[in-house]
Motif scaffolding. Structure first.
Motif, PDB file in Angstrom:
ATOM      1  N   VAL A  76      37.528  44.104   8.732  1.00  0.00           N
ATOM      2  CA  VAL A  76      37.462  42.649   8.898  1.00  0.00           C
ATOM      3  C   VAL A  76      38.883  42.120   8.785  1.00  0.00           C
ATOM      4  CG1 VAL A  76      36.361  40.520   8.120  1.00  0.00           C
ATOM      5  CG2 VAL A  76      35.218  42.709   7.742  1.00  0.00           C
ATOM      6  N   TYR A  77      39.193  41.099   9.571  1.00  0.00           N
ATOM      7  CA  TYR A  77      40.570  40.596   9.566  1.00  0.00           C
ATOM      8  C   TYR A  77      40.983  40.134   8.170  1.00  0.00           C
ATOM      9  CZ  TYR A  77      44.731  37.901  10.705  1.00  0.00           C
ATOM     10  OH  TYR A  77      46.010  37.413  10.731  1.00  0.00           O
ATOM     11  N   ASP A  78      40.228  39.214   7.579  1.00  0.00           N
ATOM     12  CA  ASP A  78      40.520  38.785   6.211  1.00  0.00           C
ATOM     13  C   ASP A  78      39.230  38.296   5.558  1.00  0.00           C
ATOM     14  OD1 ASP A  78      40.036  36.234   7.175  1.00  0.00           O
ATOM     15  OD2 ASP A  78      42.114  35.582   7.114  1.00  0.00           O
ATOM     16  N   ILE A  79      39.318  37.887   4.315  1.00  0.00           N
ATOM     17  CA  ILE A  79      38.134  37.513   3.549  1.00  0.00           C
ATOM     18  C   ILE A  79      37.449  36.285   4.130  1.00  0.00           C
ATOM     19  CG2 ILE A  79      37.417  36.568   1.302  1.00  0.00           C
ATOM     20  CD1 ILE A  79      39.300  38.564   0.003  1.00  0.00           C
ATOM     21  N   SER A  80      38.214  35.341   4.675  1.00  0.00           N
ATOM     22  CA  SER A  80      37.602  34.122   5.221  1.00  0.00           C
ATOM     23  C   SER A  80      36.772  34.423   6.467  1.00  0.00           C
ATOM     24  CB  SER A  80      38.669  33.079   5.543  1.00  0.00           C
ATOM     25  OG  SER A  80      39.455  33.467   6.658  1.00  0.00           O
ATOM     26  N   ARG A  81      37.141  35.498   7.218  1.00  0.00           N
ATOM     27  CA  ARG A  81      36.341  35.854   8.399  1.00  0.00           C
ATOM     28  C   ARG A  81      35.001  36.459   7.984  1.00  0.00           C
ATOM     29  NH1 ARG A  81      37.132  32.534  11.533  1.00  0.00           N
ATOM     30  NH2 ARG A  81      37.945  31.599   9.637  1.00  0.00           N
ATOM     31  N   TRP A  82      34.958  37.107   6.834  1.00  0.00           N
ATOM     32  CA  TRP A  82      33.685  37.605   6.301  1.00  0.00           C
ATOM     33  C   TRP A  82      32.777  36.424   5.988  1.00  0.00           C
ATOM     34  CZ3 TRP A  82      31.496  42.153   6.479  1.00  0.00           C
ATOM     35  CH2 TRP A  82      30.483  42.515   5.592  1.00  0.00           C
ATOM     36  N   GLY A  83      33.377  35.306   5.568  1.00  0.00           N
ATOM     37  CA  GLY A  83      32.594  34.093   5.356  1.00  0.00           C
ATOM     38  C   GLY A  83      33.231  33.172   4.340  1.00  0.00           C
ATOM     39  N   ARG A  84      33.037  31.859   4.576  1.00  0.00           N
ATOM     40  CA  ARG A  84      33.483  30.856   3.605  1.00  0.00           C
ATOM     41  C   ARG A  84      32.263  30.347   2.833  1.00  0.00           C
ATOM     42  NH1 ARG A  84      38.742  29.480   4.870  1.00  0.00           N
ATOM     43  NH2 ARG A  84      39.388  29.715   7.048  1.00  0.00           N
ATOM     44  N   PHE A  85      31.555  31.251   2.202  1.00  0.00           N
ATOM     45  CA  PHE A  85      30.325  30.894   1.518  1.00  0.00           C
ATOM     46  C   PHE A  85      30.613  29.903   0.383  1.00  0.00           C
ATOM     47  CE2 PHE A  85      29.683  35.143   3.240  1.00  0.00           C
ATOM     48  CZ  PHE A  85      28.449  35.032   3.844  1.00  0.00           C
ATOM     49  N   PRO A  86      29.859  28.779   0.293  1.00  0.00           N
ATOM     50  CA  PRO A  86      30.038  27.860  -0.837  1.00  0.00           C
ATOM     51  C   PRO A  86      29.810  28.553  -2.176  1.00  0.00           C
ATOM     52  CG  PRO A  86      28.744  26.818   0.895  1.00  0.00           C
ATOM     53  CD  PRO A  86      28.895  28.255   1.284  1.00  0.00           C
ATOM     54  N   ASP A  87      28.910  29.529  -2.183  1.00  0.00           N
ATOM     55  CA  ASP A  87      28.708  30.363  -3.364  1.00  0.00           C
ATOM     56  C   ASP A  87      29.401  31.698  -3.110  1.00  0.00           C
ATOM     57  OD1 ASP A  87      27.926  31.861  -5.483  1.00  0.00           O
ATOM     58  OD2 ASP A  87      25.763  31.597  -5.206  1.00  0.00           O
TER      59      ASP A  87
END
Length: 517
Positions: free
Chosen positions: A87-98
């Motif tokens: 995955v490119y970076d953690i934000s691409r995995w998702g910007r989960f509110p939790d």
């Protein structure tokens, strides 16, 4: 480019990649991510054999992201050939509110022996203490970015609405969306599905074709002057061959919408419902609506609109609750299910909004007639019950402080407790939420504007029926980025955990001192 020091075991192992972009305006983003991932794979002698993509998908949750869902499903249910996911970076995995939701998704892969590697992050996701801290921090930063962006976007929308501009949604029958530039020069009429492409452009509502405008006025005349109910008006329009703005036949509900929507008198109303951070659909109360009266040219006189509203409101006002529920029961027996649309389409039954007003929510009205929707709305009831319980908990803490030789008063504006005129206390109830992995997480929402000296967090048990434990958190020792959301939160946080608040009450006690002679 990040180079991992212990990747020998992956050099001959095939890998998959996951790429995501948030909006269609980022259409080149997935290409850029794939290019960076390909360079990382080549540098580490990896071979990409499968790609999962979510194009134009929000990273706020897993719903609506078929790529990530398919990835997790493949990992769980099939013998996949790849042994790692790039995955490119953690934000691409998702910007989960939790942030824990992102952790659960990653843990699902790790349980199957499949590592998740963030190619552009300046650390190795190897499970070490330093990487675990960094991953948690980055997830929290991604979540905070989403929250801050949501606040800014909403503020921008509110400003535009109050200036009279249209924000989202189809114009409706008899109306059109007009595109203007920043100098208010007319550019075009937007067709259905078209959107503005320049950020400084704005959208206004204007009257549509003359025949549609006349039809809207005829609907009001038939309702007010001829006394026709919505169903009869719909039948009349259908016999004349008049179609709705969607090219469909008229129904009781579509006529009802024309008779009740304020846009036909030129009022711009926004935020009737909200879905912030894609967490919970909420039907907002009128005091939360954002409005600009007289924003657009009216195609119906205000007096006619108010007369129609009064008639529609009066139809359910003379019915008591038992009569309304009897009608709902009959509708349930007729269709075997209930929904707002079914209610609005049925002659002789008050509108769905009338049921919401009388019973507080459609869900409560459904429960009173024995209907349980297939979708699980239990969390709504839990949240409502916890909000109801909060004043009781605040009152109990106040009583225990007072009975323990302390004194306390409550700020009427923000519910902060002012103890001994010395320090302030905020009381928070945290809802317990089971995760797909079978563990528990707690949702903790703090009002960061209050800045209390101490925050008392009551974490509820698995059934959210009673407090499981408490955290007494002094502001000097913790921040809103580090909250006890997991069962075990490490010594730094769990040192402030307690099964009861007895020790806290002891600390608030004051002992009178004798005056020295």
């Amino acid at each position: 480019m990040v180079h991992e020091n212990s990747q020998e075991d992956l050099t001959t192992i095939p890998v998959a990649q996951y790429v995501r972009m948030s909006t269609e305006h980022q259409r080149y983003s997935t290409d850029n991510q794939s290019l960076a991932i390909a360079e990382y794979a080549a540098a580490h002698k990896m071979r990409i054999i499968k790609t999962y993509t979510d194009a134009g998908k929000s990273g706020l949750n897993i719903r609506g992201r078929p790529g990530l869902q398919q990835l997790l499903q493949d990992v769980e249910n099939s013998a996949v050939e790849f042994r790692a996911i790039l995955v490119y970076d953690i934000s691409r995995w998702g910007r989960f509110p939790d942030p824990d939701e992102a952790a659960v998704c990653e843990q699902t892969c790790k349980r199957r022996g499949i590592k998740v590697i963030y190619c552009a992050e300046p650390f190795t996701n190897d499970g070490s203490l330093s990487s675990t801290v960094m991953v948690g921090l980055k997830r929290s930063m991604a979540a905070e970015y989403s929250r801050e962006l949501s606040v800014k976007v909403f503020a921008g929308h509110r400003n535009l609405v109050q200036r009279g501009y249209r924000q989202g949604g189809a114009p409706g029958f008899g109306l059109r969306r007009q595109l203007i530039d920043e100098q208010h020069n007319i550019k075009a009429i937007l067709a259905r599905g078209e959107k503005k492409s320049i950020q400084t452009d704005r959208v206004l509502l204007i009257p549509g074709p003359a025949e549609e405008v006349e039809t809207v006025r005829q609907i009001y005349r038939m309702f007010l002057d001829d006394g026709m109910p919505e169903r009869v008006i719909a039948s009349t329009l259908n016999r004349r061959g008049v179609l709705t703005d969607l090219g469909r036949l008229w129904t009781r509900g579509t006529v009802h919408q024309v008779l009740t929507n304020e846009k036909y008198v030129g009022n711009n109303v926004y935020n009737k419902t909200s879905f912030k951070l894609k967490i919970e659909h909420k039907r907002n109360t009128p005091d939360e609506w954002i409005r600009k009266d007289g924003a657009f040219p009216a195609i119906v006189p205000t007096d006619d609109f108010m007369r129609a509203r009064a008639i529609i409101t009066a139809r359910s006002r003379h019915l008591d609750e038992s009569q309304m529920l009897d009608l709902l029961k009959c509708l349930l027996e007729k269709h075997g299910a209930l929904s707002g649309l079914l209610i609005d389409e049925e002659d002789g039954v008050p509108s769905s909004s009338a049921y919401r007003t009388r019973f507080g929510s459609l869900l409560r009205a459904y429960s009173l007639v024995g209907f349980n929707p297939k979708r699980d709305f239990a969390y709504l009831e839990i949240n409502r019950e916890l909000r109801r319980r909060h004043p009781d908990l605040v009152a109990e803490i106040s009583r225990c402080i007072s009975s323990g030789r302390g004194w306390v008063r409550q700020d009427a504006e923000n519910d902060l407790l002012i103890v001994n005129d010395d320090f302030t206390v905020s009381v928070v109830i945290a809802r317990c939420k089971p995760t797909p992995a079978g563990s528990y997480r707690w949702r903790i929402r703090l009002d960061t504007s209050l800045r209390p000296d101490i925050t008392v967090v009551a974490r509820m048990n698995a059934t959210n029926s009673t407090a499981l434990d408490y955290y007494v958190l002094p502001s000097i020792d913790f921040s809103a980025d580090a909250l006890p959301t997991m069962e075990q939160n490490g010594f730094v946080l769990d040192a402030y955990r307690t099964d009861t608040l007895d020790d806290f009450y002891t600390l608030t006690a004051r002992v009178p001192l004798e005056e020295a002679a």
